[in-house]
Motif scaffolding. Structure first.
Motif, PDB file in Angstrom:
ATOM      1  N   MET A 175      36.769  92.347  43.416  1.00 25.72           N
ATOM      2  CA  MET A 175      36.544  93.285  44.510  1.00 25.72           C
ATOM      3  C   MET A 175      36.547  94.727  44.009  1.00 25.72           C
ATOM      4  SD  MET A 175      38.277  95.492  46.792  1.00 25.72           S
ATOM      5  CE  MET A 175      39.984  94.955  46.774  1.00 25.72           C
ATOM      6  N   LEU A 176      37.511  95.072  43.129  1.00 20.29           N
ATOM      7  CA  LEU A 176      37.541  96.428  42.565  1.00 20.29           C
ATOM      8  C   LEU A 176      36.307  96.701  41.721  1.00 20.29           C
ATOM      9  CD1 LEU A 176      41.267  96.911  41.440  1.00 20.29           C
ATOM     10  CD2 LEU A 176      40.170  97.722  43.538  1.00 20.29           C
ATOM     11  N   LEU A 197      31.096  99.407  40.885  1.00 12.10           N
ATOM     12  CA  LEU A 197      29.664  99.247  40.638  1.00 12.10           C
ATOM     13  C   LEU A 197      28.841  99.987  41.679  1.00 12.10           C
ATOM     14  CD1 LEU A 197      27.128  97.540  39.499  1.00 12.10           C
ATOM     15  CD2 LEU A 197      27.708  95.928  41.303  1.00 12.10           C
ATOM     16  N   SER A 198      29.162  99.767  42.947  1.00 10.84           N
ATOM     17  CA  SER A 198      28.397 100.385  44.019  1.00 10.84           C
ATOM     18  C   SER A 198      28.514 101.906  43.989  1.00 10.84           C
ATOM     19  CB  SER A 198      28.876  99.847  45.374  1.00 10.84           C
ATOM     20  OG  SER A 198      28.048 100.275  46.419  1.00 10.84           O
ATOM     21  N   GLU A 199      29.722 102.402  43.703  1.00 18.18           N
ATOM     22  CA  GLU A 199      29.927 103.850  43.639  1.00 18.18           C
ATOM     23  C   GLU A 199      29.210 104.453  42.439  1.00 18.18           C
ATOM     24  OE1 GLU A 199      34.127 104.331  43.612  1.00 18.18           O
ATOM     25  OE2 GLU A 199      34.390 103.805  45.734  1.00 18.18           O
ATOM     26  N   GLY A 226      37.372  95.428  51.260  1.00 15.12           N
ATOM     27  CA  GLY A 226      38.265  94.374  50.809  1.00 15.12           C
ATOM     28  C   GLY A 226      38.949  93.738  52.010  1.00 15.12           C
ATOM     29  N   CYS A 227      38.915  92.417  52.085  1.00 13.57           N
ATOM     30  CA  CYS A 227      39.454  91.696  53.244  1.00 13.57           C
ATOM     31  C   CYS A 227      40.601  90.801  52.802  1.00 13.57           C
ATOM     32  CB  CYS A 227      38.360  90.862  53.894  1.00 13.57           C
ATOM     33  SG  CYS A 227      36.904  91.831  54.381  1.00 13.57           S
ATOM     34  N   PRO A 228      41.640  90.649  53.646  1.00 15.70           N
ATOM     35  CA  PRO A 228      42.843  89.912  53.255  1.00 15.70           C
ATOM     36  C   PRO A 228      42.558  88.466  52.848  1.00 15.70           C
ATOM     37  CG  PRO A 228      43.207  91.127  55.294  1.00 15.70           C
ATOM     38  CD  PRO A 228      41.750  91.217  55.003  1.00 15.70           C
ATOM     39  N   THR A 229      43.367  87.980  51.906  1.00 14.70           N
ATOM     40  CA  THR A 229      43.285  86.592  51.472  1.00 14.70           C
ATOM     41  C   THR A 229      43.659  85.664  52.631  1.00 14.70           C
ATOM     42  OG1 THR A 229      43.881  87.225  49.214  1.00 14.70           O
ATOM     43  CG2 THR A 229      44.190  84.906  49.816  1.00 14.70           C
ATOM     44  N   THR A 235      19.209  93.130  49.696  1.00 11.61           N
ATOM     45  CA  THR A 235      19.574  93.157  51.120  1.00 11.61           C
ATOM     46  C   THR A 235      19.607  94.574  51.682  1.00 11.61           C
ATOM     47  OG1 THR A 235      21.959  93.295  50.642  1.00 11.61           O
ATOM     48  CG2 THR A 235      20.989  91.081  50.870  1.00 11.61           C
ATOM     49  N   ARG A 236      19.830  95.558  50.827  1.00  8.38           N
ATOM     50  CA  ARG A 236      19.990  96.960  51.238  1.00  8.38           C
ATOM     51  C   ARG A 236      21.038  97.075  52.342  1.00  8.38           C
ATOM     52  NH1 ARG A 236      14.582 100.043  52.391  1.00  8.38           N
ATOM     53  NH2 ARG A 236      16.112 101.742  52.497  1.00  8.38           N
ATOM     54  N   ALA A 237      22.120  96.336  52.170  1.00  5.50           N
ATOM     55  CA  ALA A 237      23.167  96.305  53.197  1.00  5.50           C
ATOM     56  C   ALA A 237      23.933  97.620  53.243  1.00  5.50           C
ATOM     57  CB  ALA A 237      24.126  95.156  52.922  1.00  5.50           C
ATOM     58  N   ASP A 238      24.387  97.976  54.429  1.00  2.85           N
ATOM     59  CA  ASP A 238      25.223  99.169  54.598  1.00  2.85           C
ATOM     60  C   ASP A 238      26.663  98.891  54.204  1.00  2.85           C
ATOM     61  OD1 ASP A 238      23.310 101.071  56.107  1.00  2.85           O
ATOM     62  OD2 ASP A 238      23.165  99.203  57.247  1.00  2.85           O
ATOM     63  N   VAL A 239      27.084  97.635  54.376  1.00  2.66           N
ATOM     64  CA  VAL A 239      28.463  97.269  54.081  1.00  2.66           C
ATOM     65  C   VAL A 239      28.476  95.844  53.528  1.00  2.66           C
ATOM     66  CG1 VAL A 239      28.911  96.428  56.428  1.00  2.66           C
ATOM     67  CG2 VAL A 239      30.807  97.196  55.021  1.00  2.66           C
ATOM     68  N   ALA A 240      29.416  95.570  52.619  1.00  3.54           N
ATOM     69  CA  ALA A 240      29.592  94.238  52.051  1.00  3.54           C
ATOM     70  C   ALA A 240      31.060  93.858  52.139  1.00  3.54           C
ATOM     71  CB  ALA A 240      29.124  94.198  50.598  1.00  3.54           C
ATOM     72  N   CYS A 241      31.342  92.599  52.426  1.00  2.73           N
ATOM     73  CA  CYS A 241      32.715  92.133  52.593  1.00  2.73           C
ATOM     74  C   CYS A 241      33.097  91.192  51.454  1.00  2.73           C
ATOM     75  CB  CYS A 241      32.875  91.416  53.929  1.00  2.73           C
ATOM     76  SG  CYS A 241      32.560  92.493  55.354  1.00  2.73           S
ATOM     77  N   PHE A 242      34.215  91.498  50.789  1.00  3.33           N
ATOM     78  CA  PHE A 242      34.722  90.691  49.685  1.00  3.33           C
ATOM     79  C   PHE A 242      36.193  90.383  49.928  1.00  3.33           C
ATOM     80  CE2 PHE A 242      30.929  92.344  47.820  1.00  3.33           C
ATOM     81  CZ  PHE A 242      30.548  91.442  46.828  1.00  3.33           C
ATOM     82  N   GLY A 243      36.605  89.165  49.626  1.00  2.01           N
ATOM     83  CA  GLY A 243      37.986  88.771  49.809  1.00  2.01           C
ATOM     84  C   GLY A 243      38.884  89.307  48.712  1.00  2.01           C
ATOM     85  N   GLU A 244      40.113  89.666  49.069  1.00  6.31           N
ATOM     86  CA  GLU A 244      41.058  90.200  48.097  1.00  6.31           C
ATOM     87  C   GLU A 244      41.666  89.116  47.203  1.00  6.31           C
ATOM     88  OE1 GLU A 244      43.922  92.531  50.211  1.00  6.31           O
ATOM     89  OE2 GLU A 244      42.569  94.266  50.350  1.00  6.31           O
ATOM     90  N   LYS A 245      41.404  87.830  47.475  1.00  4.35           N
ATOM     91  CA  LYS A 245      41.887  86.801  46.557  1.00  4.35           C
ATOM     92  C   LYS A 245      41.332  87.060  45.151  1.00  4.35           C
ATOM     93  CE  LYS A 245      40.129  82.682  46.057  1.00  4.35           C
ATOM     94  NZ  LYS A 245      40.027  82.530  44.564  1.00  4.35           N
ATOM     95  N   ASP A 246      40.059  87.419  45.093  1.00  2.00           N
ATOM     96  CA  ASP A 246      39.443  87.814  43.829  1.00  2.00           C
ATOM     97  C   ASP A 246      39.557  89.330  43.710  1.00  2.00           C
ATOM     98  OD1 ASP A 246      38.093  85.199  42.841  1.00  2.00           O
ATOM     99  OD2 ASP A 246      37.513  85.338  44.944  1.00  2.00           O
TER     100      ASP A 246
END
Length: 278
Positions: A154-155, A160-162, A172-175, A139-150
């Motif tokens: 998310m960490l 990995l990306s860094e 990281g987005c709130p549960t 996708t070559r995305a600039d940003v990715a959104c992951f939920g903090e439930k997992d």
């Protein structure tokens, strides 16, 4: 919303956005979308001009074949749920677009993956890291959104990306929770009516334990009591209930830095996870 099944078609679309200087966000999912996923799409829209949602039930992150077989596949319903959210592309790759014949690469992130979920689901995080690396590059995305439930996942994805210099910022987005506190999950549909009534006890005990720890109670006593209460409420077993450093998940003995209380427990044969900040 364009529905795309090949990485070549995705790249063609992505190049047109790059040419216009548009910022792109991706929301990776395995489908069976619920309000938690849709909240990620809303965050993605706030951070980008274009939004891609991916649906791929990744066989490499299931250590239990039966769990993979039972995972819901609901592409048509998912597309309908996404329709009001101005998603630009729904990427639903066929397995050969992710793991072509001869695929022989495995991505492993050390440190974050050996404990907690990693200890109870061998190979799971290697599967997550491998498929996310593929999706980020496709996708070559600039940003990715992951939920903090997992939270551990998310960490891991952020690390990995860094580490691989992938230019995708991980947010990281709130549960997102049901009204009774249960964290939304695609697995919740597998709970019987009786078990669904029991399930909110997981979050309730997390809240009680966090309050006691903040007030200075002995951590081991609090966590042992919380485990017993969760099982007494009707859960089959508690796999872990741990207080960990919020940044790297190392063990926490004193509450002198941001921490996270993480739990995994089974109920009626369904495995539920949750976490809250402390």
């Amino acid at each position: 919303m364009k529905i795309i099944r090949s990485k070549d078609d995705l790249r063609t679309l992505r190049r047109s956005w790059i040419f216009k200087g548009e910022r792109v966000a991706v929301v990776p999912t395995m489908g069976a979308l619920h309000a938690g996923h849709l909240s990620l799409v809303e965050v993605a829209r706030q951070h980008a001009d274009r939004v891609i949602v991916t649906i791929f039930v990744n066989p490499k992150q299931f250590n239990n074949p039966d769990d993979l077989d039972r995972y819901p596949r609901t592409e048509e319903q998912d597309a309908k749920k996404l329709a009001p959210y101005a998603v630009d592309a729904l990427y639903v790759p066929t397995p050969d677009q992710i793991y072509p014949d001869g695929f022989a690469t495995n991505v492993h992130v050390s440190g974050l993956t050996e404990d907690l979920e990693g200890a109870h689901r061998p190979g799971h995080f290697d599967g997550v890291a491998t498929v996310v690396a593929k999706l980020f590059l496709q996708t070559r995305a600039d940003v990715a959104c992951f939920g903090e439930k997992d939270y551990q996942q998310m960490l891991l994805v952020r690390r990995l990306s860094e580490d691989l210099d992938i230019e995708t910022e991980v947010l990281g987005c709130p549960t997102i929770r049901e009204e009774d506190g249960l964290a939304m999950s695609s697995r919740n549909v597998r709970l019987s009516a009786q078990d669904r009534a029991i399930a909110p006890a997981l979050k309730a005990e997390l809240d009680r334990a966090a309050t006691a720890i903040r007030r200075g109670a002995d951590k081991r006593v609090v966590l042992n009591s919380a485990k017993a209460q969760i099982e007494r409420a009707g859960f089959d077993t508690v796999e872990y209930l741990e207080l960990r450093d919020a940044a790297d998940l190392s063990p926490v003995t004193a509450l002198d830095r941001p921490a996270r209380l993480l739990v995994a427990a089974t109920l009626g044969g369904v495995r539920l996870i949750d976490n809250i900040p402390v």
